[in-house]
Design a protein around this motif. Sequence first.
Motif, mmCIF file in Angstrom:
data_model
loop_
_atom_site.group_PDB
_atom_site.id
_atom_site.type_symbol
_atom_site.label_atom_id
_atom_site.label_comp_id
_atom_site.label_asym_id
_atom_site.label_seq_id
_atom_site.Cartn_x
_atom_site.Cartn_y
_atom_site.Cartn_z
ATOM 1 N N LYS A 1 -11.884 -12.585 -7.888
ATOM 2 C CA LYS A 1 -13.126 -13.152 -8.775
ATOM 3 C C LYS A 1 -12.467 -13.634 -9.809
ATOM 4 O O LYS A 1 -11.529 -13.484 -10.114
ATOM 5 C CB LYS A 1 -14.050 -11.831 -8.993
ATOM 6 C CG LYS A 1 -14.440 -11.214 -7.877
ATOM 7 C CD LYS A 1 -16.087 -11.596 -8.318
ATOM 8 C CE LYS A 1 -17.041 -11.134 -6.989
ATOM 9 N NZ LYS A 1 -18.189 -11.224 -6.851
ATOM 10 N N GLY A 2 -12.944 -14.498 -10.395
ATOM 11 C CA GLY A 2 -12.489 -15.328 -11.488
ATOM 12 C C GLY A 2 -13.893 -15.943 -12.067
ATOM 13 O O GLY A 2 -14.887 -16.051 -11.994
ATOM 14 N N PHE A 3 -13.424 -17.037 -13.063
ATOM 15 C CA PHE A 3 -14.335 -17.536 -13.992
ATOM 16 C C PHE A 3 -14.035 -18.926 -14.227
ATOM 17 O O PHE A 3 -12.725 -19.449 -14.176
ATOM 18 C CB PHE A 3 -14.553 -17.030 -15.345
ATOM 19 C CG PHE A 3 -14.835 -15.581 -15.405
ATOM 20 C CD1 PHE A 3 -16.038 -15.119 -15.437
ATOM 21 C CD2 PHE A 3 -13.859 -14.646 -15.240
ATOM 22 C CE1 PHE A 3 -16.606 -13.992 -15.315
ATOM 23 C CE2 PHE A 3 -14.346 -13.227 -15.188
ATOM 24 C CZ PHE A 3 -15.813 -12.933 -15.419
ATOM 25 N N ILE A 4 -15.018 -20.106 -14.377
ATOM 26 C CA ILE A 4 -14.772 -21.420 -14.710
ATOM 27 C C ILE A 4 -15.351 -21.830 -15.863
ATOM 28 O O ILE A 4 -16.741 -21.541 -15.865
ATOM 29 C CB ILE A 4 -15.192 -22.290 -13.575
ATOM 30 C CG1 ILE A 4 -14.417 -21.906 -12.154
ATOM 31 C CG2 ILE A 4 -14.991 -23.706 -13.653
ATOM 32 C CD1 ILE A 4 -14.960 -22.645 -11.049
ATOM 33 N N TYR A 5 -14.730 -22.196 -16.680
ATOM 34 C CA TYR A 5 -15.097 -22.543 -18.199
ATOM 35 C C TYR A 5 -15.090 -24.034 -18.350
ATOM 36 O O TYR A 5 -13.957 -24.269 -18.090
ATOM 37 C CB TYR A 5 -14.398 -21.724 -19.145
ATOM 38 C CG TYR A 5 -14.522 -20.179 -19.315
ATOM 39 C CD1 TYR A 5 -15.657 -19.558 -19.437
ATOM 40 C CD2 TYR A 5 -13.483 -19.738 -18.683
ATOM 41 C CE1 TYR A 5 -15.631 -18.131 -19.628
ATOM 42 C CE2 TYR A 5 -13.479 -18.147 -18.745
ATOM 43 C CZ TYR A 5 -14.609 -17.607 -19.094
ATOM 44 O OH TYR A 5 -14.758 -16.141 -19.007
ATOM 45 N N THR B 1 -10.979 -27.800 -18.596
ATOM 46 C CA THR B 1 -11.706 -26.969 -17.711
ATOM 47 C C THR B 1 -10.799 -25.729 -17.589
ATOM 48 O O THR B 1 -9.500 -25.890 -17.248
ATOM 49 C CB THR B 1 -12.075 -27.495 -16.294
ATOM 50 O OG1 THR B 1 -13.256 -28.723 -16.532
ATOM 51 C CG2 THR B 1 -12.697 -26.632 -15.539
ATOM 52 N N GLN B 2 -11.219 -24.455 -18.018
ATOM 53 C CA GLN B 2 -10.363 -23.333 -17.579
ATOM 54 C C GLN B 2 -10.814 -22.535 -16.185
ATOM 55 O O GLN B 2 -11.909 -22.286 -16.171
ATOM 56 C CB GLN B 2 -10.348 -22.603 -18.881
ATOM 57 C CG GLN B 2 -9.469 -21.344 -18.718
ATOM 58 C CD GLN B 2 -9.482 -20.540 -20.192
ATOM 59 O OE1 GLN B 2 -10.058 -20.747 -21.218
ATOM 60 N NE2 GLN B 2 -8.424 -19.590 -20.342
ATOM 61 N N VAL B 3 -9.745 -22.253 -15.667
ATOM 62 C CA VAL B 3 -10.112 -21.358 -14.367
ATOM 63 C C VAL B 3 -9.168 -20.020 -14.488
ATOM 64 O O VAL B 3 -7.960 -20.285 -14.979
ATOM 65 C CB VAL B 3 -9.439 -22.036 -13.234
ATOM 66 C CG1 VAL B 3 -9.749 -21.375 -11.947
ATOM 67 C CG2 VAL B 3 -10.168 -23.475 -13.053
ATOM 68 N N GLN B 4 -9.917 -18.927 -14.584
ATOM 69 C CA GLN B 4 -9.188 -17.742 -14.626
ATOM 70 C C GLN B 4 -9.497 -16.991 -13.448
ATOM 71 O O GLN B 4 -10.632 -16.836 -12.887
ATOM 72 C CB GLN B 4 -9.527 -17.012 -16.131
ATOM 73 C CG GLN B 4 -9.096 -17.601 -17.264
ATOM 74 C CD GLN B 4 -9.713 -16.791 -18.509
ATOM 75 O OE1 GLN B 4 -10.942 -16.393 -18.406
ATOM 76 N NE2 GLN B 4 -8.964 -16.603 -19.420
ATOM 77 N N ASP C 1 -4.383 -18.188 -14.883
ATOM 78 C CA ASP C 1 -5.124 -18.791 -16.199
ATOM 79 C C ASP C 1 -4.666 -20.095 -16.419
ATOM 80 O O ASP C 1 -3.489 -20.343 -16.678
ATOM 81 C CB ASP C 1 -4.894 -17.963 -17.395
ATOM 82 C CG ASP C 1 -5.513 -18.347 -18.478
ATOM 83 O OD1 ASP C 1 -6.246 -19.227 -18.261
ATOM 84 O OD2 ASP C 1 -5.273 -17.917 -19.631
ATOM 85 N N ARG D 1 -20.436 -19.405 -6.503
ATOM 86 C CA ARG D 1 -20.816 -18.912 -7.730
ATOM 87 C C ARG D 1 -21.807 -17.905 -7.654
ATOM 88 O O ARG D 1 -22.758 -18.259 -6.636
ATOM 89 C CB ARG D 1 -21.341 -20.187 -8.631
ATOM 90 C CG ARG D 1 -20.223 -21.218 -8.742
ATOM 91 C CD ARG D 1 -20.857 -22.396 -9.927
ATOM 92 N NE ARG D 1 -19.825 -23.165 -10.276
ATOM 93 C CZ ARG D 1 -19.226 -24.149 -9.877
ATOM 94 N NH1 ARG D 1 -19.320 -24.593 -8.711
ATOM 95 N NH2 ARG D 1 -18.299 -24.772 -10.402
ATOM 96 N N ASP D 2 -21.748 -17.036 -8.352
ATOM 97 C CA ASP D 2 -22.950 -16.199 -8.372
ATOM 98 C C ASP D 2 -24.174 -16.479 -9.248
ATOM 99 O O ASP D 2 -24.133 -17.247 -9.902
ATOM 100 C CB ASP D 2 -22.338 -14.529 -9.109
ATOM 101 C CG ASP D 2 -21.485 -14.256 -8.254
ATOM 102 O OD1 ASP D 2 -21.218 -14.223 -7.137
ATOM 103 O OD2 ASP D 2 -20.502 -13.177 -8.925
#
Length: 91
Positions: free
Chosen positions: A6-10, A16-19, A29, A90-91
């Motif tokens: 799982k991760g996050f896209i900001y 654009t940040q991908v964690q 990161d 994406r959730d």
Amino acid sequence: MKFYDKGFIYKFKDYTQVQIFTAGTAILDMKIYEDKVCRSTFKCQDLKTFNKENLSSTYPDNFLKELFERNGKEITHRDKDNEILIKIKRD
């Protein structure tokens, strides 16, 4: 690079940040700018070099940024020639 967690896209004004996390620990990161990609474990690379070393030199420079900035519930990029599969859900 292979990640199945799982991760996050900001999306920020300048990048654009991908964690990506596994068991609560960040394993990737990455900040994607217009002209470079920076990962927390490596120095920044220009887009052409990043693509050549991690994807394919045939990809356009802005490929990764555009991929992560796409809207949609599920995004899939499959490149059989280079054995690359990128799936974003994406959730």
